[in-house]
Design a protein around this motif. Sequence first.
Motif, PDB file in Angstrom:
ATOM      1  N   PRO A  69      32.072  22.893 146.631  1.00  0.00           N
ATOM      2  CA  PRO A  69      33.253  23.572 147.199  1.00  0.00           C
ATOM      3  C   PRO A  69      34.545  23.215 146.459  1.00  0.00           C
ATOM      4  O   PRO A  69      35.392  24.089 146.238  1.00  0.00           O
ATOM      5  N   LEU A  70      34.666  21.949 146.056  1.00  0.00           N
ATOM      6  CA  LEU A  70      35.881  21.543 145.346  1.00  0.00           C
ATOM      7  C   LEU A  70      35.946  22.226 143.976  1.00  0.00           C
ATOM      8  O   LEU A  70      37.027  22.644 143.528  1.00  0.00           O
ATOM      9  N   LEU A  71      34.781  22.342 143.352  1.00  0.00           N
ATOM     10  CA  LEU A  71      34.716  23.034 142.065  1.00  0.00           C
ATOM     11  C   LEU A  71      35.142  24.493 142.229  1.00  0.00           C
ATOM     12  O   LEU A  71      35.919  25.027 141.427  1.00  0.00           O
ATOM     13  N   ALA A  72      34.638  25.118 143.290  1.00  0.00           N
ATOM     14  CA  ALA A  72      34.979  26.530 143.534  1.00  0.00           C
ATOM     15  C   ALA A  72      36.478  26.688 143.777  1.00  0.00           C
ATOM     16  O   ALA A  72      37.120  27.593 143.235  1.00  0.00           O
ATOM     17  N   VAL A  73      37.026  25.774 144.578  1.00  0.00           N
ATOM     18  CA  VAL A  73      38.461  25.833 144.885  1.00  0.00           C
ATOM     19  C   VAL A  73      39.280  25.641 143.612  1.00  0.00           C
ATOM     20  O   VAL A  73      40.260  26.350 143.351  1.00  0.00           O
ATOM     21  N   THR A  74      38.857  24.679 142.797  1.00  0.00           N
ATOM     22  CA  THR A  74      39.598  24.384 141.571  1.00  0.00           C
ATOM     23  C   THR A  74      39.560  25.578 140.626  1.00  0.00           C
ATOM     24  O   THR A  74      40.581  25.959 140.049  1.00  0.00           O
ATOM     25  N   LEU A  75      38.379  26.168 140.478  1.00  0.00           N
ATOM     26  CA  LEU A  75      38.282  27.335 139.597  1.00  0.00           C
ATOM     27  C   LEU A  75      39.088  28.503 140.156  1.00  0.00           C
ATOM     28  O   LEU A  75      39.706  29.258 139.398  1.00  0.00           O
ATOM     29  N   ALA A  76      39.086  28.617 141.470  1.00  0.00           N
ATOM     30  CA  ALA A  76      39.868  29.691 142.093  1.00  0.00           C
ATOM     31  C   ALA A  76      41.357  29.521 141.807  1.00  0.00           C
ATOM     32  O   ALA A  76      42.112  30.494 141.838  1.00  0.00           O
ATOM     33  N   ALA A  77      41.781  28.300 141.536  1.00  0.00           N
ATOM     34  CA  ALA A  77      43.191  28.075 141.181  1.00  0.00           C
ATOM     35  C   ALA A  77      43.400  28.157 139.670  1.00  0.00           C
ATOM     36  O   ALA A  77      44.448  28.602 139.206  1.00  0.00           O
ATOM     37  N   LEU A  78      42.394  27.724 138.890  1.00  0.00           N
ATOM     38  CA  LEU A  78      42.573  27.679 137.437  1.00  0.00           C
ATOM     39  C   LEU A  78      42.505  29.063 136.798  1.00  0.00           C
ATOM     40  O   LEU A  78      43.253  29.344 135.862  1.00  0.00           O
ATOM     41  N   VAL A  79      41.605  29.904 137.296  1.00  0.00           N
ATOM     42  CA  VAL A  79      41.465  31.228 136.675  1.00  0.00           C
ATOM     43  C   VAL A  79      42.767  32.027 136.819  1.00  0.00           C
ATOM     44  O   VAL A  79      43.277  32.569 135.829  1.00  0.00           O
ATOM     45  N   PRO A  80      43.366  32.087 138.036  1.00  0.00           N
ATOM     46  CA  PRO A  80      44.680  32.758 138.100  1.00  0.00           C
ATOM     47  C   PRO A  80      45.720  32.075 137.222  1.00  0.00           C
ATOM     48  O   PRO A  80      46.572  32.745 136.640  1.00  0.00           O
ATOM     49  N   ALA A  81      45.631  30.740 137.124  1.00  0.00           N
ATOM     50  CA  ALA A  81      46.605  30.022 136.287  1.00  0.00           C
ATOM     51  C   ALA A  81      46.508  30.509 134.844  1.00  0.00           C
ATOM     52  O   ALA A  81      47.531  30.710 134.176  1.00  0.00           O
ATOM     53  N   LEU A  82      45.284  30.722 134.364  1.00  0.00           N
ATOM     54  CA  LEU A  82      45.102  31.175 132.985  1.00  0.00           C
ATOM     55  C   LEU A  82      45.654  32.589 132.802  1.00  0.00           C
ATOM     56  O   LEU A  82      46.296  32.893 131.802  1.00  0.00           O
ATOM     57  N   VAL A  83      45.407  33.436 133.803  1.00  0.00           N
ATOM     58  CA  VAL A  83      45.916  34.813 133.726  1.00  0.00           C
ATOM     59  C   VAL A  83      47.444  34.793 133.761  1.00  0.00           C
ATOM     60  O   VAL A  83      48.114  35.468 132.969  1.00  0.00           O
ATOM     61  N   LEU A  84      47.998  33.984 134.671  1.00  0.00           N
ATOM     62  CA  LEU A  84      49.460  33.923 134.823  1.00  0.00           C
ATOM     63  C   LEU A  84      50.118  33.362 133.565  1.00  0.00           C
ATOM     64  O   LEU A  84      51.197  33.798 133.169  1.00  0.00           O
ATOM     65  N   ARG A  85      49.456  32.392 132.945  1.00  0.00           N
ATOM     66  CA  ARG A  85      50.015  31.770 131.739  1.00  0.00           C
ATOM     67  C   ARG A  85      50.139  32.818 130.634  1.00  0.00           C
ATOM     68  O   ARG A  85      51.115  32.895 129.925  1.00  0.00           O
ATOM     69  N   ARG A  86      49.134  33.672 130.529  1.00  0.00           N
ATOM     70  CA  ARG A  86      49.158  34.717 129.520  1.00  0.00           C
ATOM     71  C   ARG A  86      50.233  35.761 129.851  1.00  0.00           C
ATOM     72  O   ARG A  86      50.967  36.203 128.993  1.00  0.00           O
ATOM     73  N   ARG A  87      50.315  36.103 131.141  1.00  0.00           N
ATOM     74  CA  ARG A  87      51.292  37.105 131.555  1.00  0.00           C
ATOM     75  C   ARG A  87      52.706  36.586 131.323  1.00  0.00           C
ATOM     76  O   ARG A  87      53.579  37.301 130.876  1.00  0.00           O
ATOM     77  N   GLY A  88      52.910  35.312 131.613  1.00  0.00           N
ATOM     78  CA  GLY A  88      54.223  34.705 131.410  1.00  0.00           C
ATOM     79  C   GLY A  88      54.638  34.781 129.957  1.00  0.00           C
ATOM     80  O   GLY A  88      55.762  35.156 129.636  1.00  0.00           O
TER      81      GLY A  88
ATOM     82  N   ALA B 145      35.898  20.757 137.329  1.00  0.00           N
ATOM     83  CA  ALA B 145      34.933  19.955 138.095  1.00  0.00           C
ATOM     84  C   ALA B 145      35.548  18.612 138.456  1.00  0.00           C
ATOM     85  O   ALA B 145      36.309  18.059 137.668  1.00  0.00           O
ATOM     86  N   PRO B 146      35.233  18.092 139.631  1.00  0.00           N
ATOM     87  CA  PRO B 146      35.736  16.755 139.963  1.00  0.00           C
ATOM     88  C   PRO B 146      35.293  15.739 138.906  1.00  0.00           C
ATOM     89  O   PRO B 146      34.149  15.789 138.437  1.00  0.00           O
TER      90      PRO B 146
END
Lengths: 228, 512
Positions: free
Chosen positions: B219-238, B356-357
């Motif tokens: 679950p922690l891995l899923a939560v982390t990826l759920a935050a990292l994937v948007p972060a990668l998209v946002l970083r590119r958009r920025g 991943a933790p």
Amino acid sequence: MNAVELHDVSVRAGERGILDSIDLAVPEREHLLLVGPSGCGKTTLLRTIAGLVRPTSGRLELFGRVASEGARVVLPPEQRGVGMLFQGGALWPHLNARKQLEFVLGCARTPREQWSARVAELLEWVELAGYQERLPATLSGGEAQRLALARAIAASPRLLLLDEPLGPLDEELRHSLLAKLHELHQRLGLTVIHVTHAPNEAREYATRTVRMRAGRIVAEGAEAKERK
Amino acid sequence: MSRPLVALAAAVFVLAGLAPLAAMVPRVESADLAAIFAPRNLELLGRTLLYGASVALIATAAGLPFGFLVSRTDMPFAALLRPLGIAPLLIPPMILAMVWTVLADIRGAPAAYAVSSVSTFPLVALFSARAFERIDARREEAARIAGGWRAALRSDLPLVLPSVACGACFAFVFTVNDFSVADYVSWLGQPKFSVYAAEIFANWRIESRPGLAVATALPLLAVTLAALVPALVLRRRGAMASLSGDFRQPEPFELGPWRWPAFLFCLTLVSIGALIPAARLVWEAGGAARGFEFARVGQAFTLAIERGREDLANSIVYSLCAATACAALALVLGHALERARGGRWLESLVVLPIGAPAVLLSVGVIVLWNHDWSARFYDEGGVVVLLLAGRFAAFAILIVSAATAALDPRLEEAAQLAGAGPFRTLTRIVAPSLRSALLGGWIGVFVLSLRELDATMLTPAANRTAMFRIFNQVHFGRDDFVAAMALLILFLVVLPGALWSLFARRRLELLP
């Protein structure tokens, strides 16, 4: 012999067509002017000839050799005998003028002992003698573009591709660079394909004009005849 | 791109970062999966998510104005405060916890929230600062002509917010995966503050159930990826929103009477995150309440270097090796990610080891390498370098891929037309053009490796490092030795950035 022959060449990006069934023959030593509005596919055509864009279909021949057949690239860019002057120069920012040219000479396997004389000769041609140690950032727009021209011809290409080479320059510099290009064209016997969105640019020196619109060739004309 | 070189680099990355995670998957049994939904786990997960989200919010509230003030205003000493603002991120969070729990006399959840917020606000500040200074002057001027500074701010914010959100996502990821702060504040006594990462650690160490540890980590891995994937998209958009070819730097905002209050605000943040902790550690090293003397500080350092020499040397060597390996991987893979068709989709795979933790990655390394045939490698430093490189390579790779996106592809095309092969183009044209990003990635991995505790806690060979020595020692009481060791770590993490600031003329690329 024709320097360039395109037979039914198309380039697509996904569903979008960029070049649509282009047929074009460019005889050796011709200075061809490729004109058309922005986004009509001129640069893509140039990059396809250089081998930087893979065509979707059609056949491309350079000096009688097949360069690409369908989507299959037969000759990679470095084996096409092509020099290219990019829009804005695209000089390598970390290399000084001498090293820019030496890099190309090294790639072309020019013997190292000839580098120095060749660099001096090239810089002399483009009126940059004494600029050997200057970095691109310290050059003016015209000087940078002339250095980019020297780099494009350093490996003695038979075909020179010019992608909006005069874009950022003022009127005086445009004329001086055009005259230099013409001089090199005559002296080295190059075939030149010159892309521009400004139809009057370089018409004085061109032997033929091809007009493009929406990925197609829509008109051709011999400049020399027109002038007469 | 040289395909053999990319394949080799990808193989190394898979071996270091992905294979340990993959090795853990077969150990999960259905009973382990069922345990994910145990009420205690769900409660811990909820608490950890709230913790991460709150810290990200506080980090944004502090980091966004900090980033704006140091990058776009005429605030006094902005050029000095900007690099100083990075320091709280570099300092190991456990050291910040050690200092602030004593200074502010806080325990449990409030201590963890405060320390993690202080530690992660520079992430948002860095992303914000970069986004603010990449706004083209002409865009801003057009808005100012239309409606003054208010309109300019309205036109700027949509360009900056993706980067801010990206920084907040990274702050969230750092927080939910950190184990050391919660562990330390809980160790101090009541009230305790347990987080999800601690549960994974306990399932491995105390329960000795690797399958359960992996299942708990999911679950922690899923939560982390759920935050990292948007972060990668946002970083590119920025980056896409604000950079253009003929870029012109915008004028700084004039703060008028707010110049000095703004300076005080930024100085307060830097003081809380770096200056006060450093001063407190100096005070502790000099005898603290027993009577501070500068001579004692010297003695404490001598003692720390004498007793911790081997640990310090190990930390430096492991970090240097991991950073160098990651920089090499980053040059090949970061460039390939950006230039190859479909490379952007592989970014999600690249961030998996940081998503991943840390405890899970560490357990994976143990499972993979703790065998008779690999005993020599497992018992020595090699496994630590592999662990650290696997964990942090993604940072360097993302930094280089972001820099590659800003690199004119015609530079490579010109080399290609000149006849340069992929290797020559990469080493002679791409690498020199990306040197700031490569060095930034190198420094980033070096610092992260040096301050890493979570990943190194389980691997025996990694127990002989300076951070682990501090972690161990602090549980047996605080003395001037611990303070001096912590100061040495602080010195080491700040040194590369300080040297760069002093001697380099260009700004270091530290952001993905």
